[in-house]
Design a protein around this motif. Structure first.
Motif, PDB file in Angstrom:
ATOM      1  N   ALA A 243       0.807  -1.223   0.000  1.00 45.08           N
ATOM      2  CA  ALA A 243       0.000   0.000   0.000  1.00 45.08           C
ATOM      3  C   ALA A 243       0.839   1.271   0.000  1.00 45.08           C
ATOM      4  O   ALA A 243       0.415   2.295  -0.550  1.00 45.08           O
ATOM      5  CB  ALA A 243      -0.924  -0.004   1.215  1.00 45.08           C
ATOM      6  N   LEU A 244       2.032   1.207   0.590  1.00 45.39           N
ATOM      7  CA  LEU A 244       2.816   2.426   0.790  1.00 45.39           C
ATOM      8  C   LEU A 244       3.861   2.712  -0.281  1.00 45.39           C
ATOM      9  O   LEU A 244       4.148   3.875  -0.564  1.00 45.39           O
ATOM     10  CB  LEU A 244       3.510   2.381   2.159  1.00 45.39           C
TER      11      LEU A 244
ATOM     12  N   ILE B  16       1.017  -1.693  12.799  1.00 43.47           N
ATOM     13  CA  ILE B  16       0.468  -0.568  12.040  1.00 43.47           C
ATOM     14  C   ILE B  16       1.598   0.355  11.568  1.00 43.47           C
ATOM     15  O   ILE B  16       1.354   1.382  10.936  1.00 43.47           O
ATOM     16  CB  ILE B  16      -0.578   0.203  12.873  1.00 43.47           C
ATOM     17  N   GLY B  17       2.827  -0.029  11.905  1.00 47.26           N
ATOM     18  CA  GLY B  17       4.008   0.702  11.459  1.00 47.26           C
ATOM     19  C   GLY B  17       5.217  -0.192  11.606  1.00 47.26           C
ATOM     20  O   GLY B  17       5.186  -1.180  12.357  1.00 47.26           O
ATOM     21  N   PHE B  18       6.283   0.119  10.891  1.00 50.75           N
ATOM     22  CA  PHE B  18       7.457  -0.750  10.921  1.00 50.75           C
ATOM     23  C   PHE B  18       8.693   0.015  10.446  1.00 50.75           C
ATOM     24  O   PHE B  18       8.596   1.048   9.777  1.00 50.75           O
ATOM     25  CB  PHE B  18       7.259  -1.954   9.985  1.00 50.75           C
TER      26      PHE B  18
ATOM     27  N   GLY C  13       7.621   2.741   7.405  1.00 43.69           N
ATOM     28  CA  GLY C  13       6.272   3.124   7.010  1.00 43.69           C
ATOM     29  C   GLY C  13       5.271   3.026   8.140  1.00 43.69           C
ATOM     30  O   GLY C  13       5.458   2.247   9.083  1.00 43.69           O
ATOM     31  N   VAL C  14       4.212   3.807   8.014  1.00 46.38           N
ATOM     32  CA  VAL C  14       3.104   3.796   8.972  1.00 46.38           C
ATOM     33  C   VAL C  14       1.815   3.870   8.157  1.00 46.38           C
ATOM     34  O   VAL C  14       1.722   4.655   7.204  1.00 46.38           O
ATOM     35  CB  VAL C  14       3.175   4.996   9.940  1.00 46.38           C
TER      36      VAL C  14
ATOM     37  N   CYS D 274      13.374   2.762  -1.230  1.00 48.18           N
ATOM     38  CA  CYS D 274      12.964   4.146  -1.009  1.00 48.18           C
ATOM     39  C   CYS D 274      12.135   4.220   0.264  1.00 48.18           C
ATOM     40  O   CYS D 274      11.783   3.206   0.850  1.00 48.18           O
ATOM     41  CB  CYS D 274      12.172   4.699  -2.200  1.00 48.18           C
ATOM     42  N   HIS D 275      11.835   5.446   0.677  1.00 45.12           N
ATOM     43  CA  HIS D 275      11.125   5.674   1.935  1.00 45.12           C
ATOM     44  C   HIS D 275       9.965   6.608   1.715  1.00 45.12           C
ATOM     45  O   HIS D 275       9.956   7.425   0.814  1.00 45.12           O
ATOM     46  CB  HIS D 275      12.075   6.274   2.977  1.00 45.12           C
ATOM     47  N   VAL D 276       8.976   6.497   2.605  1.00 42.96           N
ATOM     48  CA  VAL D 276       7.806   7.369   2.552  1.00 42.96           C
ATOM     49  C   VAL D 276       7.784   8.260   3.779  1.00 42.96           C
ATOM     50  O   VAL D 276       8.477   7.979   4.733  1.00 42.96           O
ATOM     51  CB  VAL D 276       6.487   6.560   2.473  1.00 42.96           C
TER      52      VAL D 276
END
Length: 254
Positions: free
Chosen positions: A31-32, A70-72, A107-108, A252-254
């Motif tokens: 999803a992210l 819900i986050g990692f 991500g969260v 990559c990161h969000v």
């Protein structure tokens, strides 16, 4: 999931990623992120094979999902001399055992954002890196168009050390990457040759001004009509350091 309109803040706890997180971890990554990770990546993360990762869970939920992440944040340890930022640690080349922690993904889920969860996950990574005596930093890449992530890491006091042209190749298009580093255990970026030269010029300029001031003070008593020369010393102008890295790596990161 959390209702974004709710005024009740959830109780968030942090724990290591475990095998039971596999399905949720895959779902959130899908999803992210604009890229797809192989099944092997997730298996390595949940089983701790070459990785160290943390998850955030909402223990205030009343349903059966109170232990669902819900986050990692996923990371792996890298030998400093084998990393792409080895040059930042050449000042201590006698140490061959220096290591770095590389953040793979962070991500969260959308409904839990803006609660400080991402910041807490990164702090877990920094705390872990600092607990390893021969570790000198935490580093990561951010795709160039992700301004929220860039602002986030700057806020977390990561140092932007370079821009990597054409680092990512996603869906047939190249993107640049920014490389951020957070130094731990007295790790720090050495001065570049230009910074050393510039520092010398500044100090030498101040020294000359002091000598000239003393010289004119002395000569004014002997020849007050002697014209003074104007100073024309200038500092060096920094040049951009460019480096190209293969775009095969699609992290990559969000």
């Amino acid at each position: 999931m959390l209702d974004p309109r709710s005024e009740i803040y959830p109780t968030i706890e942090y724990r290591p990623i475990q095998p039971s997180d596999l399905e949720a971890l895959e779902k959130i990554h899908l999803a992210l992120f604009p890229i797809r990770y192989e099944r092997e990546f997730f298996m390595n993360v949940v089983n701790g094979h070459g990785t160290v990762s943390w998850g955030a869970v909402d223990t205030s939920r009343s349903d059966d999902h109170r232990d669902e992440i819900i986050g990692f944040v996923t990371t792996r340890m890298i030998v400093a001399k084998d990393s792409e930022i080895e040059d930042l640690f050449r000042y201590n080349s006698s140490r061959k055992d220096l290591t770095l922690v590389y953040i793979l993904t962070l991500g969260v889920v959308d409904s839990y954002r803006n609660l400080g969860i991402a910041s807490s996950l990164v702090r877990e990574v920094i705390k872990y890196a600092a607990s390893i005596s021969n570790c000198r930093g935490v580093y990561l890449h951010v795709i160039s168009y992700n301004q929220p992530a860039i602002s986030f890491y700057k806020k977390m006091l990561f140092k932007l050390v370079r821009r990597l042209p054409l680092f990512y190749y996603i869906r047939g298009q190249h993107y640049d990457s920014y490389l951020f580093v957070y130094y731990v255990n007295a790790g720090c970026s050495p001065c570049s040759p230009l910074e050393i030269v510039t520092s010398f010029v500044v100090d030498f300029r101040a020294f000359l001004k002091m000598l000239v001031a003393k010289f004119w003070t002395k000569e004014d008593h002997c020849n007050p009509r002697w014209d003074r020369c104007k100073e024309t010393t200038t500092l060096l102008t920094p040049q951009n350091d460019k480096r190209i890295i293969s775009g095969d790596d699609t992290r990559c990161h969000v």
